[in-house]
Write an enzyme that holds these catalytic residues in place. Structure first.
Site, short mmCIF file in Angstrom:
data_model
loop_
_atom_site.label_atom_id
_atom_site.label_comp_id
_atom_site.label_asym_id
_atom_site.label_seq_id
_atom_site.Cartn_x
_atom_site.Cartn_y
_atom_site.Cartn_z
CG ASP A 15 -2.29 -2.91 -0.66
OD1 ASP A 15 -1.83 -3.17 0.47
OD2 ASP A 15 -3.17 -2.05 -0.86
CG HIS A 32 4.94 -7.89 5.32
ND1 HIS A 32 4.19 -7.22 4.38
CD2 HIS A 32 4.75 -7.21 6.49
CE1 HIS A 32 3.58 -6.19 4.95
NE2 HIS A 32 3.90 -6.16 6.23
CD GLU A 62 4.46 8.15 1.19
OE1 GLU A 62 4.59 7.14 0.45
OE2 GLU A 62 4.98 9.25 0.90
CG ASN A 63 5.20 1.24 3.40
OD1 ASN A 63 5.56 0.63 2.39
ND2 ASN A 63 3.91 1.51 3.60
NE ARG A 189 -4.85 3.82 -0.97
CZ ARG A 189 -5.80 3.17 -0.31
NH1 ARG A 189 -7.07 3.41 -0.59
NH2 ARG A 189 -5.51 2.31 0.64
CD GLU A 202 -3.90 0.74 -21.10
OE1 GLU A 202 -4.99 0.54 -20.55
OE2 GLU A 202 -3.72 1.63 -21.96
C1 FPP Z 1 1.60 -3.90 1.40
O1 FPP Z 1 0.70 -4.74 2.08
C2 FPP Z 1 2.92 -4.53 1.36
C3 FPP Z 1 4.07 -3.96 1.84
C4 FPP Z 1 4.14 -2.63 2.43
C5 FPP Z 1 5.34 -4.72 1.80
C6 FPP Z 1 5.63 -5.44 0.54
C7 FPP Z 1 6.67 -6.42 0.80
C8 FPP Z 1 6.71 -7.68 0.34
C9 FPP Z 1 5.76 -8.27 -0.60
C10 FPP Z 1 7.75 -8.57 0.85
C11 FPP Z 1 9.01 -8.72 0.23
C12 FPP Z 1 9.37 -8.06 -1.03
C13 FPP Z 1 10.57 -8.28 -1.59
C14 FPP Z 1 10.93 -7.64 -2.86
C15 FPP Z 1 11.55 -9.12 -0.93
P1 FPP Z 1 0.03 -4.22 3.41
O2 FPP Z 1 0.89 -4.62 4.55
O3 FPP Z 1 -0.22 -2.75 3.32
O4 FPP Z 1 -1.29 -5.00 3.44
P2 FPP Z 1 -2.67 -4.50 4.08
O5 FPP Z 1 -3.15 -3.36 3.21
O6 FPP Z 1 -3.54 -5.70 3.98
O7 FPP Z 1 -2.41 -4.08 5.48
#
Ligand code: FPP
Length: 237
Positions: A15, A32, A62-63, A189, A202
């Site tokens: 996150d 990302h 949910e994304n 969470r 853990e």
């Molecule tokens: C959450 O951060 C992150 C995601 C929903 C995407 C996770 C994806 C990657 C790390 C990229 C690639 C992964 C692979 C396996 C190739 P957020 O966008 O919710 O951050 P924020 O809470 O600061 O808005």
């Protein structure tokens, strides 16, 4: 050398990508992309830390509620990641598998996921599991539906259904339960991640944003784990 008491299976809620980019005045997708580079670094750090299984939460059920451009950008990033990393993952002994519901993902991405799973299927050094369109409740519901079909078809008797039976129907049937779940970016969470599997895990909630999660930070978090006293509901004698 691997620490004897280190976690064998680490699961990560990655996150903070969006905030990391916004703090730099850049578009969220930049975060990302930076996050994807960290995935590579952390996978590479696993053998020295004695971590055999790494599971990362890349996209939740949910994304899809994010803007259309962010969702499209993430899907493109997943395709690019597979395309660019496949050769090194294979060479480095990484077995890659995906969990989550593939039905809503586009055909091209699903084909690439299938091919990467097949390509790396003989590897055994590190097991990288990527959760894509994954939600813990959705997983349990899909597993229950398949189990119910097997009961209706007479393949399974209701009296034989126990927690181990259901576990075999989950997307994670090939994985041991996680020992440690890490969430970055200061949010405390679970967000529907590995709900069933984390019953005795853990947890470490750390402030670091995912794109800043270096191999050194990973080592520190694993060090904290060594101090935990895991009893699995029992009493130490
Ligand atoms: C959450 O951060 C992150 C995601 C929903 C995407 C996770 C994806 C990657 C790390 C990229 C690639 C992964 C692979 C396996 C190739 P957020 O966008 O919710 O951050 P924020 O809470 O600061 O808005």
């Amino acid at each position: 050398m691997a620490e004897i008491n280190g976690p064998k299976h680490v699961a990560i809620i990655m996150d903070g990508n969006g905030r990391w980019a916004q703090m730099r005045g850049r578009p969220r997708l930049m975060g990302h992309h930076a996050g994807a580079r960290r995935v590579r670094e952390i996978v590479e750090a696993c053998p020295a830390q004695g971590v055999k299984y790494l599971t990362v939460f890349a996209f939740s059920t949910e994304n899809w509620k994010r803007t259309q451009s962010e969702v499209a950008g993430l899907m493109k990033l997943f395709r690019r990641y597979i395309q660019r990393e496949a050769r090194d993952l294979l060479a480095n002994g990484v077995r890659v598998r995906f969990i989550g519901d593939r039905v809503r993902l586009d055909d091209k991405l699903v084909k690439m996921m299938d091919e990467l799973e097949l390509l790396t299927s003989d590897n055994d050094k590190i097991h990288l599991t990527v959760a894509l369109n994954y939600g813990g409740r959705d997983e349990v519901a899909r597993a229950t539906k398949r189990l119910a079909f097997d009961v209706a078809a007479g393949k399974l008797a209701p009296k034989d259904v126990g927690d181990e039976t259901l576990a075999q129907y989950l997307d994670t049937c090939f994985l041991p339960d996680p020992d440690l779940v890490i969430r970055t970016s200061g949010e405390a969470r679970i967000s529907n991640f590995l709900l069933w599997q984390s019953a005795y895990a853990e947890y470490e909630f750390i402030e670091t944003l995912w794109p800043d999660f270096t191999a050194d930070v990973f080592a520190q978090v694993l060090g904290n784990y060594q101090t935990r006293d895991r009893r699995f509901g029992a009493v130490k004698v």
